[in-house]
Design a protein around this motif. Structure first.
Motif, PDB file in Angstrom:
ATOM      1  N   THR A   8       0.790  -1.232   0.000  1.00 35.47           N
ATOM      2  CA  THR A   8       0.000   0.000   0.000  1.00 35.47           C
ATOM      3  C   THR A   8       0.828   1.291   0.000  1.00 35.47           C
ATOM      4  OG1 THR A   8      -0.147  -0.050   2.423  1.00 35.47           O
ATOM      5  CG2 THR A   8      -1.894  -1.142   1.192  1.00 35.47           C
ATOM      6  N   CYS A   9       2.136   1.184   0.296  1.00 35.89           N
ATOM      7  CA  CYS A   9       2.926   2.409   0.462  1.00 35.89           C
ATOM      8  C   CYS A   9       4.113   2.533  -0.489  1.00 35.89           C
ATOM      9  CB  CYS A   9       3.451   2.513   1.900  1.00 35.89           C
ATOM     10  SG  CYS A   9       2.184   2.409   3.173  1.00 35.89           S
ATOM     11  N   PHE A  10       4.752   1.408  -0.827  1.00 34.61           N
ATOM     12  CA  PHE A  10       6.042   1.481  -1.511  1.00 34.61           C
ATOM     13  C   PHE A  10       5.960   2.048  -2.922  1.00 34.61           C
ATOM     14  CE2 PHE A  10       8.639  -1.892   1.024  1.00 34.61           C
ATOM     15  CZ  PHE A  10       8.503  -1.110   2.155  1.00 34.61           C
ATOM     16  N   ALA A  11       4.821   1.935  -3.581  1.00 32.08           N
ATOM     17  CA  ALA A  11       4.723   2.469  -4.938  1.00 32.08           C
ATOM     18  C   ALA A  11       5.053   3.962  -4.968  1.00 32.08           C
ATOM     19  CB  ALA A  11       3.330   2.223  -5.512  1.00 32.08           C
ATOM     20  N   CYS A  12       4.698   4.676  -3.898  1.00 30.41           N
ATOM     21  CA  CYS A  12       4.960   6.120  -3.831  1.00 30.41           C
ATOM     22  C   CYS A  12       6.050   6.485  -2.825  1.00 30.41           C
ATOM     23  CB  CYS A  12       3.691   6.869  -3.448  1.00 30.41           C
ATOM     24  SG  CYS A  12       2.342   6.700  -4.632  1.00 30.41           S
ATOM     25  N   HIS A  13       6.338   5.578  -1.896  1.00 30.43           N
ATOM     26  CA  HIS A  13       7.298   5.892  -0.828  1.00 30.43           C
ATOM     27  C   HIS A  13       8.281   4.734  -0.642  1.00 30.43           C
ATOM     28  CE1 HIS A  13       4.758   9.301   0.090  1.00 30.43           C
ATOM     29  NE2 HIS A  13       3.719   8.486   0.252  1.00 30.43           N
ATOM     30  N   GLY A  14       8.733   4.175  -1.783  1.00 35.96           N
ATOM     31  CA  GLY A  14       9.611   3.020  -1.719  1.00 35.96           C
ATOM     32  C   GLY A  14      10.956   3.230  -2.369  1.00 35.96           C
ATOM     33  N   PRO A  15      11.565   2.176  -2.873  1.00 33.38           N
ATOM     34  CA  PRO A  15      12.935   2.246  -3.390  1.00 33.38           C
ATOM     35  C   PRO A  15      13.111   3.118  -4.636  1.00 33.38           C
ATOM     36  CG  PRO A  15      12.286  -0.029  -2.916  1.00 33.38           C
ATOM     37  CD  PRO A  15      11.055   0.806  -2.843  1.00 33.38           C
ATOM     38  N   ASP A  16      12.078   3.239  -5.471  1.00 29.18           N
ATOM     39  CA  ASP A  16      12.220   3.960  -6.734  1.00 29.18           C
ATOM     40  C   ASP A  16      12.210   5.467  -6.493  1.00 29.18           C
ATOM     41  OD1 ASP A  16      12.282   4.851  -9.296  1.00 29.18           O
ATOM     42  OD2 ASP A  16      10.379   3.966  -9.916  1.00 29.18           O
ATOM     43  N   ALA A  17      13.390   6.090  -6.614  1.00 28.70           N
ATOM     44  CA  ALA A  17      13.523   7.521  -6.309  1.00 28.70           C
ATOM     45  C   ALA A  17      12.684   8.385  -7.243  1.00 28.70           C
ATOM     46  CB  ALA A  17      14.995   7.930  -6.386  1.00 28.70           C
ATOM     47  N   LYS A  18      12.584   7.999  -8.508  1.00 29.38           N
ATOM     48  CA  LYS A  18      11.863   8.818  -9.474  1.00 29.38           C
ATOM     49  C   LYS A  18      10.354   8.808  -9.230  1.00 29.38           C
ATOM     50  CE  LYS A  18      15.300   8.558 -13.178  1.00 29.38           C
ATOM     51  NZ  LYS A  18      15.564   8.191 -14.579  1.00 29.38           N
ATOM     52  N   ALA A  19       9.856   7.725  -8.629  1.00 29.39           N
ATOM     53  CA  ALA A  19       8.415   7.638  -8.380  1.00 29.39           C
ATOM     54  C   ALA A  19       8.047   8.102  -6.978  1.00 29.39           C
ATOM     55  CB  ALA A  19       7.946   6.194  -8.572  1.00 29.39           C
ATOM     56  N   ARG A  20       9.036   8.468  -6.186  1.00 34.47           N
ATOM     57  CA  ARG A  20       8.804   8.776  -4.781  1.00 34.47           C
ATOM     58  C   ARG A  20       8.066  10.108  -4.619  1.00 34.47           C
ATOM     59  NH1 ARG A  20      14.065   8.415  -2.570  1.00 34.47           N
ATOM     60  NH2 ARG A  20      13.861   6.215  -3.083  1.00 34.47           N
ATOM     61  N   LYS A  21       7.069  10.115  -3.741  1.00 38.40           N
ATOM     62  CA  LYS A  21       6.275  11.308  -3.469  1.00 38.40           C
ATOM     63  C   LYS A  21       6.671  11.912  -2.118  1.00 38.40           C
ATOM     64  CE  LYS A  21       3.848  10.534  -7.185  1.00 38.40           C
ATOM     65  NZ  LYS A  21       2.464  10.076  -7.131  1.00 38.40           N
ATOM     66  N   ALA A  22       6.637  13.254  -2.054  1.00 38.84           N
ATOM     67  CA  ALA A  22       6.886  14.006  -0.815  1.00 38.84           C
ATOM     68  C   ALA A  22       8.257  13.715  -0.220  1.00 38.84           C
ATOM     69  CB  ALA A  22       5.784  13.717   0.205  1.00 38.84           C
ATOM     70  N   ASP A  23       9.151  13.206  -1.030  1.00 40.64           N
ATOM     71  CA  ASP A  23      10.509  12.890  -0.569  1.00 40.64           C
ATOM     72  C   ASP A  23      10.483  12.013   0.684  1.00 40.64           C
ATOM     73  OD1 ASP A  23      13.259  12.958  -0.870  1.00 40.64           O
ATOM     74  OD2 ASP A  23      13.500  14.676   0.484  1.00 40.64           O
ATOM     75  N   LEU A  24       9.513  11.109   0.739  1.00 42.27           N
ATOM     76  CA  LEU A  24       9.345  10.254   1.919  1.00 42.27           C
ATOM     77  C   LEU A  24       9.579   8.801   1.553  1.00 42.27           C
ATOM     78  CD1 LEU A  24       8.433   9.657   4.850  1.00 42.27           C
ATOM     79  CD2 LEU A  24       6.072   9.603   3.984  1.00 42.27           C
ATOM     80  N   ARG A  25      10.461   8.141   2.308  1.00 43.07           N
ATOM     81  CA  ARG A  25      10.719   6.712   2.130  1.00 43.07           C
ATOM     82  C   ARG A  25      10.209   5.954   3.346  1.00 43.07           C
ATOM     83  NH1 ARG A  25      16.476   5.013  -0.400  1.00 43.07           N
ATOM     84  NH2 ARG A  25      15.286   3.078  -0.550  1.00 43.07           N
ATOM     85  N   LEU A  26       9.557   4.831   3.062  1.00 44.73           N
ATOM     86  CA  LEU A  26       9.099   3.958   4.142  1.00 44.73           C
ATOM     87  C   LEU A  26       9.695   2.561   4.018  1.00 44.73           C
ATOM     88  CD1 LEU A  26       5.317   4.935   4.337  1.00 44.73           C
ATOM     89  CD2 LEU A  26       7.154   5.621   5.886  1.00 44.73           C
ATOM     90  N   ASP A  27      10.665   2.400   3.124  1.00 44.84           N
ATOM     91  CA  ASP A  27      11.250   1.077   2.929  1.00 44.84           C
ATOM     92  C   ASP A  27      12.549   0.884   3.708  1.00 44.84           C
ATOM     93  OD1 ASP A  27      12.284   3.012   1.020  1.00 44.84           O
ATOM     94  OD2 ASP A  27      13.455   1.346   0.190  1.00 44.84           O
ATOM     95  N   THR A  28      13.039   1.925   4.367  1.00 43.76           N
ATOM     96  CA  THR A  28      14.238   1.788   5.189  1.00 43.76           C
ATOM     97  C   THR A  28      13.949   2.348   6.581  1.00 43.76           C
ATOM     98  OG1 THR A  28      15.179   3.946   4.638  1.00 43.76           O
ATOM     99  CG2 THR A  28      15.703   2.106   3.145  1.00 43.76           C
ATOM    100  N   LYS A  29      14.597   1.777   7.584  1.00 44.74           N
ATOM    101  CA  LYS A  29      14.365   2.184   8.970  1.00 44.74           C
ATOM    102  C   LYS A  29      14.754   3.634   9.206  1.00 44.74           C
ATOM    103  CE  LYS A  29      15.721   1.037  13.726  1.00 44.74           C
ATOM    104  NZ  LYS A  29      16.506   0.126  14.581  1.00 44.74           N
ATOM    105  N   ASP A  30      15.946   4.017   8.730  1.00 45.54           N
ATOM    106  CA  ASP A  30      16.429   5.371   8.998  1.00 45.54           C
ATOM    107  C   ASP A  30      15.484   6.415   8.431  1.00 45.54           C
ATOM    108  OD1 ASP A  30      18.564   4.314  10.315  1.00 45.54           O
ATOM    109  OD2 ASP A  30      19.979   4.549   8.648  1.00 45.54           O
ATOM    110  N   ASP A  31      14.998   6.194   7.219  1.00 43.73           N
ATOM    111  CA  ASP A  31      14.101   7.168   6.604  1.00 43.73           C
ATOM    112  C   ASP A  31      12.742   7.194   7.281  1.00 43.73           C
ATOM    113  OD1 ASP A  31      15.512   8.366   4.182  1.00 43.73           O
ATOM    114  OD2 ASP A  31      15.828   6.237   3.831  1.00 43.73           O
ATOM    115  N   ALA A  32      12.207   6.010   7.576  1.00 48.04           N
ATOM    116  CA  ALA A  32      10.865   5.958   8.168  1.00 48.04           C
ATOM    117  C   ALA A  32      10.857   6.523   9.582  1.00 48.04           C
ATOM    118  CB  ALA A  32      10.356   4.515   8.170  1.00 48.04           C
ATOM    119  N   HIS A  33      11.864   6.145  10.374  1.00 48.21           N
ATOM    120  CA  HIS A  33      11.927   6.652  11.755  1.00 48.21           C
ATOM    121  C   HIS A  33      12.401   8.106  11.794  1.00 48.21           C
ATOM    122  CE1 HIS A  33      12.138   2.499  13.963  1.00 48.21           C
ATOM    123  NE2 HIS A  33      11.096   2.619  13.162  1.00 48.21           N
ATOM    124  N   GLY A  34      13.386   8.425  10.971  1.00 45.73           N
ATOM    125  CA  GLY A  34      13.980   9.754  11.014  1.00 45.73           C
ATOM    126  C   GLY A  34      13.057  10.853  10.560  1.00 45.73           C
TER     127      GLY A  34
END
Length: 829
Positions: free
Chosen positions: A40-66
């Motif tokens: 439900t989340c990775f398509a917009c907030h996952g590994p693919d930088a070009k498809a990432r929305k709001a500069d938010l990543r949820l696929d790595t701990k540092d990004d999700a927690h930080g």
């Protein structure tokens, strides 16, 4: 009584049974949280930088927690929970206009996980399998002495379900014989097994089947699907190729029980092994099974890149269970596979000397497999051609000399037309047939002896070429002397180069040894390295899928984050570790699986079981699945007695409706059916034209790309083949003849015999009466229409016993067609 393992089986299959504690109540990140985030989340907030929305990543701990999106221990303060629980269509995530929605249960799982500290982890498939302890059952009844059964029944205990009773011996021998050889047992084999009271009777049966040469043929089919094997190139031209010696090597490798790690190394890099043998080089034909585009207008470099794409992605699917294709154009949206990772893998196969030009199915590098007779024939044809060339040479020199003049400034000129002078200058072996035609026309009247030699040359050249073409030349792998540079390609476009990369493996998987050379052999060694978390799991899962119909991981083609979780994760890991530690012994793995009580259960299902577990993922009953179409054909040929048992050799062209090839190729390819014994070879050996596969196979892979999982359906359309195809009608006729010959005039015995050959068991008295009623109806029908009976008995090329009554034979043929189409015949259960 459940069938027990022999002492040999115990030594191979059993280890101490110890207790395993129940899983803790804590939310498991890899099993419960990651699938939700991925879906439900990775398509917009996952590994693919070009498809990432709001500069938010949820696929790595540092990004999700930080980012503050997740506040460990405090779900009420976490932006993630606020957004997914929001009722505001402008704030809710995933967006209200999208198709993805979180269920209340999923939201509750994420809340619990965050409140428990939001512990992070990795996708289960990217961690190397560790051998789990074998579960101790609370109620070990019936007696459980096999590890597979311990894992399965431990899960059934949690689900408050009980395993099914054992299958009957008749059911069991048919099930295992089809699974391990692709053919049914004979009535005599069934009788021997049913009459054997020994506790290890089933194990002895399994060992006999594993030693049968038919085992290798059965195992090879699935491998050919995955390896995209075909006898033509594909695309519009679809020229033929001779890869069948590689196919035969696969059959031998399975029959010889070649260790799977060696099987892998030889196919990926056999040519790079020290002092590589002819057989090791032949094995690399695996990499050359890709389609070849010979259509006009295609750009050679574009073709070449497509071939390397296919080689790379086939390895990714077949050994790693990863959907690498996504990363051709962008970082993977779900799995930690970047474009850089993809093109580093691509670089291993980018060294082939193939340039993408032409459309030959024998593009170098190749290895020939000539017989002594073929070598002798070729040498004789070449010698004859050389002798003609020796005669032509002096004549053409004289023709040029006689026409030569020297100009005032000393330059050479010829009185001959430029096209004729040019053709003579090239010599016989340097010019095209068109040049010879031009020479023959020019010198037709003035040099008749020379023109006769030209005709003789054309004839001998044709003989030499025919002798050369008769020698199978198998495309194999090789590398260019000078390494070819590899670049990341923009959206996979062959001519859009970005950064240069060197060969390597995905950063999310175990690294290569520091001293690993940048070649395919290093890649092959990495694929089967003990620390690789994927290869053993993926392979074990496909073997499980082969015998149970569905793998422990249902998505056998995808072990990534979007793939399905294993139904029995501990069992999968236990089998993977066992497989590696056994020395990658495939036969031992197969034996281990099929000697379990889980495999030997009855497949009979109650309404409650079907409601609770419709797909049998919990394994509370035995496997039951429709036979693949190739196995249906082989079973039919075998049961009738028609099958030709020859192993290996050139592909055969069996019955096929007229016009199929012609329509698919605009008339350029015409189907020439074989005759005699070739018509009844196993399906493995049927010629496979890639753009239009054999017409009798439904639900089959196209052999255009790697396929490790084919969809099995059950529709009335299948009966168009199994009731009407020439092979099936002829087989029914021959089975009827067989039953009449074996049983004499005893009508019931005829029906029982035909039924046993096809179904593998003795029919009940009630079933015999049903068949007798059908026979009576058919007898009346054909008695009133004798020409129809005669037409039916003329189907197929095999000879009919003319001593048999036409009406009786036709009537029983119709009944045998019915028997071949019974659900029990078409299903392994």
């Amino acid at each position: 009584m459940p069938i027990r393992l022999s002492l040999v089986g115990l030594a191979l299959a059993l280890s101490p049974v110890v207790a395993v504690a129940d899983e803790p109540a804590k939310v498991n990140f890899a099993r419960e949280v990651l699938p939700i985030l991925s879906d439900t989340c990775f398509a917009c907030h996952g590994p693919d930088a070009k498809a990432r929305k709001a500069d938010l990543r949820l696929d790595t701990k540092d990004d999700a927690h930080g980012s503050g999106t997740i506040v460990p221990g405090k779900s009420a303060e976490s932006e993630l929970i606020r957004r997914i629980a929001s009722t505001d269509p402008d704030e809710v995530m995933p967006p209200a206009k999208g198709a993805k929605k979180l269920t209340p249960q999923q939201i509750d799982t994420l809340k619990k996980w965050i409140d428990q500290g939001a512990p992070w982890g990795r996708h289960w498939a990217f961690d190397a399998p560790q051998r789990p302890a074998v579960p101790q059952l609370r109620n070990p009844q019936p007696a459980t002495r096999h590890q597979i059964d311990a894992f399965v029944r431990h899960r059934l205990e949690r689900e408050k379900m009980v395993p099914a009773a054992p299958a009957t011996k008749e059911q069991l021998i048919r099930r295992i014989t089809l699974d391990l050889t692709g053919l049914p047992p004979t009535p005599a084999e069934v009788d021997v097994f049913v009459a054997d009271p020994a506790p290890d009777a089933f194990e002895k049966l399994v060992d006999r089947l594993l030693a049968s040469p038919r085992y290798g043929e059965r195992m090879a089919w699935d491998w050919l699907d995955a390896a995209r094997y075909a006898d033509s190139n594909g695309y519009q031209g679809d020229n033929e190729r001779t890869m069948w010696p590689w196919r035969d090597w696969v059959v031998r490798a399975f029959n010889d029980n070649m260790p799977y790690d060696q099987f892998t190394r030889w196919q990926l890099a056999g040519d790079l092994l020290p002092n590589a043998t002819r057989e090791q080089i032949l094995a690399t034909g695996f990499n050359r099974n890709h389609m070849i585009n010979g259509e006009g207008g295609r750009i050679p470099e574009e073709n070449r890149v497509e071939y390397v794409f296919d080689q790379t992605e086939t390895v990714g699917t077949l050994w790693l269970g990863l959907t690498l294709t996504c990363s051709r154009c962008h970082d993977h949206k779900f799995d930690p596979i970047s474009r850089r990772d993809y093109y580093r893998l691509f670089a291993y196969f980018n060294q082939t000397p193939v340039n993408g030009g032409g459309g030959s199915g024998q593009t170098a590098p190749v290895i020939d497999f000539s017989t002594p007779e073929q070598e002798t024939r070729l040498k004789a044809a070449q010698k004859s051609l050389d002798e003609t060339v020796k005669q032509i040479g002096p004549i053409e020199k004289k023709l040029r000399d006689d026409a030569a003049t020297t100009t005032k400034d000393g330059k050479y000129e010829s009185k001959l037309p430029a096209v004729i002078e040019s053709a003579l200058r090239k010599g016989p072996n340097g010019r095209a047939d068109q040049n010879n035609d031009e020479l023959a026309k020019h010198f037709e009247k003035s040099e008749p002896a020379y023109v006769s030699l030209l005709k003789d040359y054309r004839k001998r050249k044709g003989q030499r070429d025919a002798a050369a073409n008769a020698i199978p030349k198998v495309m194999v792998m090789g590398d260019t002397p000078k390494a070819r540079d590899t670049f990341i390609l923009t959206r996979g476009a062959y001519d859009k180069h970005e950064d240069k990369v060197t060969p390597g493996v995905p950063a999310s998987l175990p690294a290569l040894p520091k001293d690993a050379p940048p070649n395919r052999l290093a890649l092959a060694n990495w694929v089967v390295a003990k620390g690789n978390p994927l290869t053993a799991r993926v392979t074990v899962n496909r073997i499980w899928q082969m015998v149970f119909g569905t793998g422990l991981v249902k998505s056998s083609e995808d072990f990534g984050v979007q793939g399905e979780r294993p139904s029995h994760p501990e069992l999968l890991d236990w089998l993977a570790v066992e497989f590696v530690e056994s020395g990658w012994d495939v036969k031992r793995l197969v034996r281990l699986i099929v000697t379990s009580q889980t495999y030997q259960q009855s497949s009979k299902v109650t309404a409650e079981q079907r409601e609770r577990d419709p797909d049998n993922r919990l394994l509370a009953r035995g496997p039951r699945h429709r036979l693949p179409s190739w196995m249906i054909r082989d079973q039919t040929l075998f049961a009738s007695g028609l099958m030709t048992p020859t192993i290996g050799g050139t592909p055969v062209r069996t019955y096929q409706p007229p016009g199929i090839w012609e329509e698919a190729t605009f008339g350029f390819k015409r189907y020439q059916q074989d005759t005699g014994a070739a018509l009844y070879r196993r399906s493995l050996y049927v010629f496979w034209r890639r753009i239009v596969g054999p017409t009798m196979f439904f639900d089959a892979a196209t052999r255009q790309t790697c396929a490790v999982k084919t969809t099995t359906t059950n529709t009335p359309l299948h009966a168009l083949t199994t009731l009407n195809d020439t092979t099936f009608v002829e087989a029914a006729r021959v089975l009827a003849q067989r039953a009449m010959t074996e049983a004499g005039n005893d009508e019931a015995a005829r029906l029982r015999g035909a039924f046993r050959h096809a179904v593998g068991r003795v029919p009940t008295a009630a079933e015999v009466e049903i068949l007798r009623g059908s026979l009576d109806r058919q007898r009346r029908l054909y008695a009133n229409d004798r020409p129809a009976a005669e037409r039916l008995l003329r189907v197929g090329e095999s000879r009919r016993d003319e001593r048999l009554d036409v009406v009786e034979h036709a009537a029983l043929t119709a009944v045998c067609t019915l028997i071949f189409n019974l659900d029990e015949t078409l299903t392994n259960q």
